[in-house]
Design an enzyme around this catalytic site. Structure first.
Site, PDB file in Angstrom:
ATOM      1  N   CYS A   1      47.778  47.450  35.504  1.00  0.00           N
ATOM      2  CA  CYS A   1      46.532  46.720  35.290  1.00  0.00           C
ATOM      3  C   CYS A   1      45.878  46.575  36.663  1.00  0.00           C
ATOM      4  CB  CYS A   1      46.789  45.365  34.625  1.00  0.00           C
ATOM      5  SG  CYS A   1      47.786  44.239  35.602  1.00  0.00           S
ATOM      6  N   GLU A   2      44.954  45.674  36.813  1.00  0.00           N
ATOM      7  CA  GLU A   2      44.252  45.561  38.093  1.00  0.00           C
ATOM      8  C   GLU A   2      45.135  44.952  39.180  1.00  0.00           C
ATOM      9  OE1 GLU A   2      41.359  46.338  40.733  1.00  0.00           O
ATOM     10  OE2 GLU A   2      41.400  46.995  38.670  1.00  0.00           O
TER      11      GLU A   2
END
Length: 140
Positions: free
Chosen positions: A98-99
């Site tokens: 994810c980020e």
């Protein structure tokens, strides 16, 4: 008995408090990591993908995925995990990204409940990947 007297003595209460707080601070990160999944560094993640034919699963929103992602990563936005998880292979290790690495832990736990035995997360997410100077592509 001497230890008990030491622990309850007024002069030592500050020392005991510092020890307890320090122990809690050391335990919390380990407990968080154990709850969501095994966090892998970028080097460990690359080894898993190369040696065990693992599958990158990018759980960021589609717009972020299109802006730049790890080559060969599959886009599976977090909001769609329940509906589209069946498209993922259950016989290969999955590596979620994810980020920042936070959302992946939650999604890893969800995938395990759906029967995916080997799910790991990229510690630090795409930010760690970029910081390590590793390649990012915009190709679908």
């Amino acid at each position: 008995m001497d230890l008990l007297q030491f622990l309850v003595a007024k002069e030592n209460i500050f020392i005991v408090a510092v020890v307890v707080v320090s122990g809690i601070m050391l335990a919390v990160p380990a407990l968080r990591k154990g709850r969501g999944g095994k966090g892998l560094s970028t080097a460990e993640a690359i080894q898993l993908i190369n040696q065990r034919q693992g599958v990158w699963v990018d759980v960021r929103p589609t717009e972020q995925f299109r802006a730049g992602h790890i080559a060969q990563a599959r886009s599976l936005p977090a909001a769609e995990v329940e509906q589209k998880a069946s498209a993922l292979p259950k016989n290969k290790p999955l590596l979620l990204v994810c980020e920042t690495g936070r959302d992946s832990n939650r999604i890893a736990a969800r995938l395990r409940t759906q029967g995916f035995a080997e799910v790991s997360v990229l510690e630090g997410g795409m930010r760690a990947w970029s910081s390590a100077g590793l390649p990012i592509t915009q190709k679908p």
